[in-house]
Structures are given as structure tokens and as C-alpha cells.
Scaffold this motif. Structure first.
Motif, short mmCIF file in Angstrom:
data_model
loop_
_atom_site.label_atom_id
_atom_site.label_comp_id
_atom_site.label_asym_id
_atom_site.label_seq_id
_atom_site.Cartn_x
_atom_site.Cartn_y
_atom_site.Cartn_z
N VAL A 121 0.84 -1.20 0.00
CA VAL A 121 0.00 0.00 0.00
C VAL A 121 0.88 1.24 0.00
O VAL A 121 1.91 1.30 0.67
CB VAL A 121 -0.96 0.01 1.21
CG1 VAL A 121 -2.03 -1.05 1.05
CG2 VAL A 121 -0.20 -0.24 2.52
N LEU A 122 0.46 2.26 -0.75
CA LEU A 122 1.28 3.46 -0.93
C LEU A 122 0.76 4.66 -0.16
O LEU A 122 1.51 5.34 0.52
CB LEU A 122 1.37 3.80 -2.43
CG LEU A 122 1.97 2.69 -3.31
CD1 LEU A 122 1.98 3.13 -4.78
CD2 LEU A 122 3.38 2.35 -2.85
N TRP A 123 -0.53 4.95 -0.30
CA TRP A 123 -1.08 6.08 0.47
C TRP A 123 -2.59 5.95 0.58
O TRP A 123 -3.23 5.26 -0.20
CB TRP A 123 -0.70 7.42 -0.16
CG TRP A 123 -1.40 7.77 -1.45
CD1 TRP A 123 -2.62 8.36 -1.59
CD2 TRP A 123 -0.90 7.58 -2.79
NE1 TRP A 123 -2.93 8.54 -2.91
CE2 TRP A 123 -1.89 8.09 -3.67
CE3 TRP A 123 0.27 7.05 -3.32
CZ2 TRP A 123 -1.73 8.05 -5.05
CZ3 TRP A 123 0.43 7.02 -4.69
CH2 TRP A 123 -0.56 7.51 -5.54
N HIS A 124 -3.11 6.63 1.60
CA HIS A 124 -4.55 6.69 1.86
C HIS A 124 -4.99 8.13 1.65
O HIS A 124 -4.34 9.06 2.13
CB HIS A 124 -4.85 6.24 3.30
CG HIS A 124 -6.23 6.61 3.77
ND1 HIS A 124 -6.45 7.36 4.91
CD2 HIS A 124 -7.45 6.35 3.25
CE1 HIS A 124 -7.74 7.54 5.07
NE2 HIS A 124 -8.37 6.94 4.08
N GLU A 125 -6.07 8.31 0.91
CA GLU A 125 -6.55 9.65 0.58
C GLU A 125 -7.92 9.90 1.19
O GLU A 125 -8.82 9.05 1.12
CB GLU A 125 -6.64 9.82 -0.94
CG GLU A 125 -6.88 11.23 -1.39
CD GLU A 125 -5.68 12.14 -1.15
OE1 GLU A 125 -5.74 12.91 -0.15
OE2 GLU A 125 -4.72 12.08 -1.92
N CYS A 126 -8.07 11.06 1.79
CA CYS A 126 -9.32 11.43 2.45
C CYS A 126 -9.75 12.81 1.99
O CYS A 126 -9.01 13.79 2.20
CB CYS A 126 -9.14 11.39 3.97
SG CYS A 126 -10.57 11.95 4.92
N ASP A 127 -10.89 12.89 1.33
CA ASP A 127 -11.52 14.17 1.03
C ASP A 127 -10.64 15.08 0.19
O ASP A 127 -10.45 16.26 0.51
CB ASP A 127 -11.93 14.87 2.33
CG ASP A 127 -12.93 15.99 2.09
OD1 ASP A 127 -13.70 15.88 1.11
OD2 ASP A 127 -12.95 16.95 2.87
N HIS A 128 -10.07 14.56 -0.90
CA HIS A 128 -9.27 15.38 -1.80
C HIS A 128 -10.19 16.09 -2.78
O HIS A 128 -11.05 15.46 -3.40
CB HIS A 128 -8.25 14.53 -2.55
CG HIS A 128 -7.18 15.34 -3.23
ND1 HIS A 128 -7.40 16.02 -4.40
CD2 HIS A 128 -5.89 15.56 -2.89
CE1 HIS A 128 -6.28 16.64 -4.76
NE2 HIS A 128 -5.35 16.36 -3.86
N PRO A 129 -10.03 17.41 -3.00
CA PRO A 129 -10.97 18.15 -3.85
C PRO A 129 -10.96 17.70 -5.30
O PRO A 129 -11.96 17.88 -6.02
CB PRO A 129 -10.49 19.61 -3.72
CG PRO A 129 -9.07 19.52 -3.25
CD PRO A 129 -9.03 18.30 -2.38
N MET A 130 -9.85 17.11 -5.76
CA MET A 130 -9.79 16.67 -7.15
C MET A 130 -10.33 15.26 -7.34
O MET A 130 -10.48 14.79 -8.46
CB MET A 130 -8.36 16.75 -7.67
CG MET A 130 -7.78 18.15 -7.61
SD MET A 130 -6.17 18.29 -8.41
CE MET A 130 -6.64 18.19 -10.14
N MET A 131 -10.61 14.57 -6.23
CA MET A 131 -11.22 13.23 -6.28
C MET A 131 -12.36 13.19 -5.28
O MET A 131 -12.29 12.52 -4.24
CB MET A 131 -10.18 12.16 -5.97
CG MET A 131 -9.20 11.90 -7.10
SD MET A 131 -9.95 10.97 -8.48
CE MET A 131 -9.95 9.33 -7.76
N PRO A 132 -13.42 13.94 -5.53
CA PRO A 132 -14.53 13.97 -4.58
C PRO A 132 -15.15 12.59 -4.43
O PRO A 132 -15.10 11.76 -5.33
CB PRO A 132 -15.51 14.95 -5.22
CG PRO A 132 -15.19 14.92 -6.68
CD PRO A 132 -13.73 14.70 -6.75
N GLY A 133 -15.72 12.37 -3.26
CA GLY A 133 -16.32 11.08 -2.99
C GLY A 133 -15.67 10.43 -1.78
O GLY A 133 -14.90 11.06 -1.05
N PRO A 134 -15.96 9.17 -1.54
CA PRO A 134 -15.46 8.49 -0.35
C PRO A 134 -13.95 8.33 -0.36
O PRO A 134 -13.26 8.52 -1.37
CB PRO A 134 -16.16 7.11 -0.43
CG PRO A 134 -17.32 7.31 -1.34
CD PRO A 134 -16.90 8.33 -2.32
#
Length: 462
Positions: free
Chosen positions: A204-217
Motif C-alpha cells: 500500500v502506498l497512500w490513503h486519501e481522504c476528502d481530496h478536492p480533485m477526487m470527490p467522494g469516499p
């Protein structure tokens, strides 16, 4: 009709769900639901509910009356405590399964919508922003038909900042099945921890939370692991390499011998610092009680059989189960990667928790034993330090893990029927999987009770 990104009509596809929805409409026109009411009345009588009572239902819909009988039976089961007859529960499981086979005309589903769909353009823009490389390109993007709980996407890139093949796993808008590691932030933490211990888990490389360029869960990104799956949720799609028996047994022993992973802290309700020291029996009772609560506290189709089985499990936990440990919870052919006859990686850790090794053994047996040499698997498991189970104890864990499956196949699709989500393929879980799972659960309950000593059966029936 075209379903973008879907190349087959498997159990997790929208294509199959759409076809099923059309068949449901046809069945409603041709047959109606009178048989469902008759079967439900028989099931209700087995729990002491009077089918002649209208149970507060307005109107004369046969299906409404059948559902009311189920709900009344479940409420009666919830209100009563004490010994439960396993054979009677098996019969109730079978009655509910029969009803499910007739109830397809009563499912009301919404069309799928994807307001935050992952597209090549959207993902490429996000990755360029994250890496700072404005020339990064997404070469390929495919939506994978994995399980029901996550959106899974394969993609490849050609940038020096991020080159190779990757997999993105994203939460559903609603947590379909609460608990365990069904949120990607929890799954990410477990995968990272076991990989740091040297266990063959994804990178696993990274976990993303609430990024404006990838809206959604939330989502996380990992490198594509080496190897290929050799089956689906339904089982193996080809005859496994015989070496898998030893590899699987050794890997199970290795997992159960990882020890205490204190670095995870109080991650979830089932991965907490205070759970590492509990006995296996205590861990199972706690888990079974939590599953009973999860069923009754969330939207679900009334199922006195499922509720009763959890009560039975709590009352029949075997003695001397030994230690608790980290378990994977979903080891089937769909989550094993093989390469040149070797088991290279275990995927999808969303069911990981602190439990008992028997939970993994029972799940593997249910999912894969018909294609394995179980004796060889267990020889390798013992050689790796795993503690064997008696046949009867293994059967208990097979019932436990099948009860979990029946519960998740109830609670997950219920979100579709009450309008919390619009993931149409959840229809497949309700229509094709829950009924047969209840039938299998009935068979295992009967096997367990028929193997019980006569004195024990007498005690349960008094």
C-alpha cells in the motif's frame, strides 16, 4: 445495453443485476407471491407466532403479510432468551431460504448513478497534482469486478514519479456492513502493519481522504501485486496447483503466528489494545454478540433464523479454544494470488479482526475445501506452528462464518432497498446468494446437532 468497464455478468456485476431485475418483473406478472405467504406462515409457526394474526399490517398484500410474519417471528426471537434447539433453527433457515427463492418479485431497486465516478481524466488530474508531474499519463483504467464492499479500479501510469501498475480501493458512499475493517482507512492500516511484519500482503502506498480533485469516499492506492487469482466468490475456476495446499497451510500458520500488533492501537471495535490478551472463547462470544447487535441495529430483512443462529452460537462456544490472534476473515480463491504454483499474496483485508484461528480455517473450508486436499493443508498448518481443531470444533467455526455471510448478505443489500445507496449490483447478493447460504447453514446446523452426544441433545431440548 452496454455497462462500461464490465466484461462479464458475474455475481458482482451491474449487468447481471439488470437482467435479474427484468426477470423479477416477468415473475411478478406470471406467478405472484401466494406460495411465499404459505411458506412464511410455516416458518412463523416454528417460532410460536400465530399466522392468523394480522400483526398490524394494513391492506391485503400477500407479501406485506408474509413480511409481517417474519418480523413478528424475529421480534419474538429477540425477546426470548435461553436454550435454542439447533435442529429447529436449521428448519427455520431452510424455510427462510425457500421464501427467498419466491420473493424476487418484491424487490424494489433504484438505478445506479455515479456522481463521483473514477475516470481516466479525473484520476490523471489528481495524480498530476499529487506528484507534481504535469506530464503524468494514465495509460489504462479498468473497473474490477471484485466484491460488493468496495469500488476497485486498476490503472497504469508512465511517469518517473509514479510508474507501473496500481490498484485503487474506495469506500462505498455508505458503510454497507459496519465493523471489522470495512472502511479503507482501517484496511490500509492493517495491510501496512502485516506487510511490515514480512507477511505477503499488498504494497500500500497512500490513503486519501476528502481530496478536492477526487470527490467522494476515501480510497487508498497500492501497487498491483504479482500473480493472478484462480477463482471467484463462487469458488475455483480451474483445478488449483497441488502445491497450493502446502502454501496455504503455511501461510495461515504464519498469519496466526504474527503475534500482538500493538502498533494498530484502538483501530476498530474488533481491533483494540484490550482484545489481544483475551481467550479465544471470549473473543468468539464478543464477536457473535456484536454480529447479533449489528443485524438488529441496522436496516435488514427480518430473519428470525439468522438472529436465532447467533443466539445458538453464543450458547455453544467450544471450551478450551486457546488464544486469540489477528485473522484475515475472507480467504477464498478470489483473494489468493498465485504465480508459478506459489501463493504470493492475500488480498482484501476488510474483514480483518482480532478473533480465533478457527474463523479463518472455517471460512477457508467453506469457500475452498472442495478444490483442496484439506489433510495436506492442515499438515502444513501444524508444521508451521498452527494448532489443529477437532472436526466438531471446525464445524462450529464453519457455522459461525456462514452465519456472518448470511448476515452481511442481509444488511448490505438492505441499504439498496431502503434507498441509502443506488448500487444496483447489491441486488445480486439478495437474489442469488442469501437463500443458498441459508440452505448451507441449515445443513451445517443439522450436521453439528447430529454429531452431538445424546446427553447434550437432551439438555438442549428440555
Amino acid at each position: 445495453m452496454v455497462f462500461p468497464g464490465e466484461i462479464d455478468a458475474g455475481l458482482t456485476s451491474s449487468k447481471l443485476a439488470f437482467r435479474t431485475a427484468l426477470e423479477i418483473l416477468l415473475a411478478r406478472e406470471c406467478t405472484g407471491n401466494s406460495a411465499a405467504l404459505q411458506l412464511m406462515a410455516a416458518a412463523a409457526r416454528s417460532t410460536g407466532v400465530d399466522p392468523r394474526d394480522d400483526h398490524g399490517v394494513s391492506g391485503d398484500s400477500e407479501w406485506s403479510r408474509a413480511c409481517a410474519l417474519l418480523l413478528a417471528a424475529e421480534r419474538k426471537m429477540a425477546a426470548e432468551r435461553g436454550n435454542l434447539d439447533g435442529l429447529a433453527l436449521a428448519a427455520l433457515c431452510r424455510s427462510e431460504a425457500d421464501v427467498l427463492s419466491l420473493s424476487r418479485a418484491n424487490l424494489d431497486v433504484a438505478q445506479e448513478r455515479h456522481p463521483h465516478a473514477i475516470t481516466s481524466d479525473r484520476l490523471e488530474a489528481y495524480l498530476r497534482h499529487r506528484t507534481g508531474h504535469g506530464t503524468l499519463r494514465v495509460l489504462e483504467l479498468r473497473h474490477l469486478m471484485g466484491g460488493f464492499g468496495k469500488e476497485t479500479v486498476f490503472f497504469s501510469t508512465d511517469s518517473d514519479a509514479l510508474r507501473g501498475e496500481f490498484v485503487l480501493r474506495r469506500d462505498q458512499p455508505v458503510e454497507l456492513v459496519p465493523g471489522a475493517c470495512h472502511r479503507v482507512r482501517h484496511e490500509y492500516a492493517v495491510i501496512d502493519a502485516v506487510r511490515q511484519r514480512g507477511f505477503p500482503a499488498p504494497d500500500v502506498l497512500w490513503h486519501e481522504c476528502d481530496h478536492p480533485m477526487m470527490p467522494g469516499p476515501d480510497f487508498f492506492v497500492m501497487r498491483k501485486s504479482e500473480g493472478a487469482t484462480i477463482g471467484t466468490l463462487a469458488g475455483a475456476t480451474s483445478v488449483p496447483d497441488p502445491r497450493l495446499n502446502e502454501h496455504l497451510g503455511s501461510m495461515l500458520a504464519r498469519l496466526h503466528g504474527l503475534g500482538t500488533l500493538r502498533e494498530l492501537g484502538d483501530l476498530t471495535e474488533t481491533i483494540r489494545s484490550d482484545l489481544w490478551g483475551v481467550s479465544g472463547a471470549e473473543a468468539i462470544r464478543t464477536y457473535a454478540a456484536s454480529m447479533e447487535t449489528m443485524l438488529t441495529d441496522n436496516p435488514h430483512a427480518a430473519s428470525p433464523a439468522t438472529l436465532g443462529v447467533w443466539r445458538w452460537l453464543i450458547a455453544n462456544v467450544p471450551d478450551n479454544l486457546g488464544r486469540s490472534c489477528l485473522i484475515h476473515g475472507d480467504i477464498g480463491f478470489h483473494n489468493m494470488l498465485m504465480r508459478d504454483g506459489e501463493l504470493t499474496c492475500l488480498l482484501d483485508w476488510e474483514n480483518a479482526q482480532i478473533g480465533h484461528p478457527g474463523m479463518d480455517l472455517g471460512y477457508v473450508y467453506n469457500a475452498a475445501h472442495e478444490s483442496l486436499d484439506w489433510h495436506r493443508v492442515m499438515e502444513a498448518y501444524e508444521a508451521g506452528g498452527g494448532i489443529p481443531l477437532s472436526e466438531r470444533t471446525l464445524l462450529f467455526f464453519r457455522i459461525l462464518m456462514l452465519a456472518r455471510l448470511v448476515t452481511t448478505l442481509n444488511v448490505g443489500p438492505a441499504h439498496l432497498f431502503v434507498g441509502n445507496v443506488d448500487q444496483m449490483r447489491l441486488l445480486n447478493a439478495e437474489v442469488f446468494l442469501r437463500g443458498p447460504a441459508l440452505q448451507r447453514l441449515a445443513n451445517l446446523m443439522e450436521q453439528y446437532e447430529s454429531a452431538a452426544p445424546a446427553v447434550q441433545r437432551l439438555a438442549c431440548n428440555t
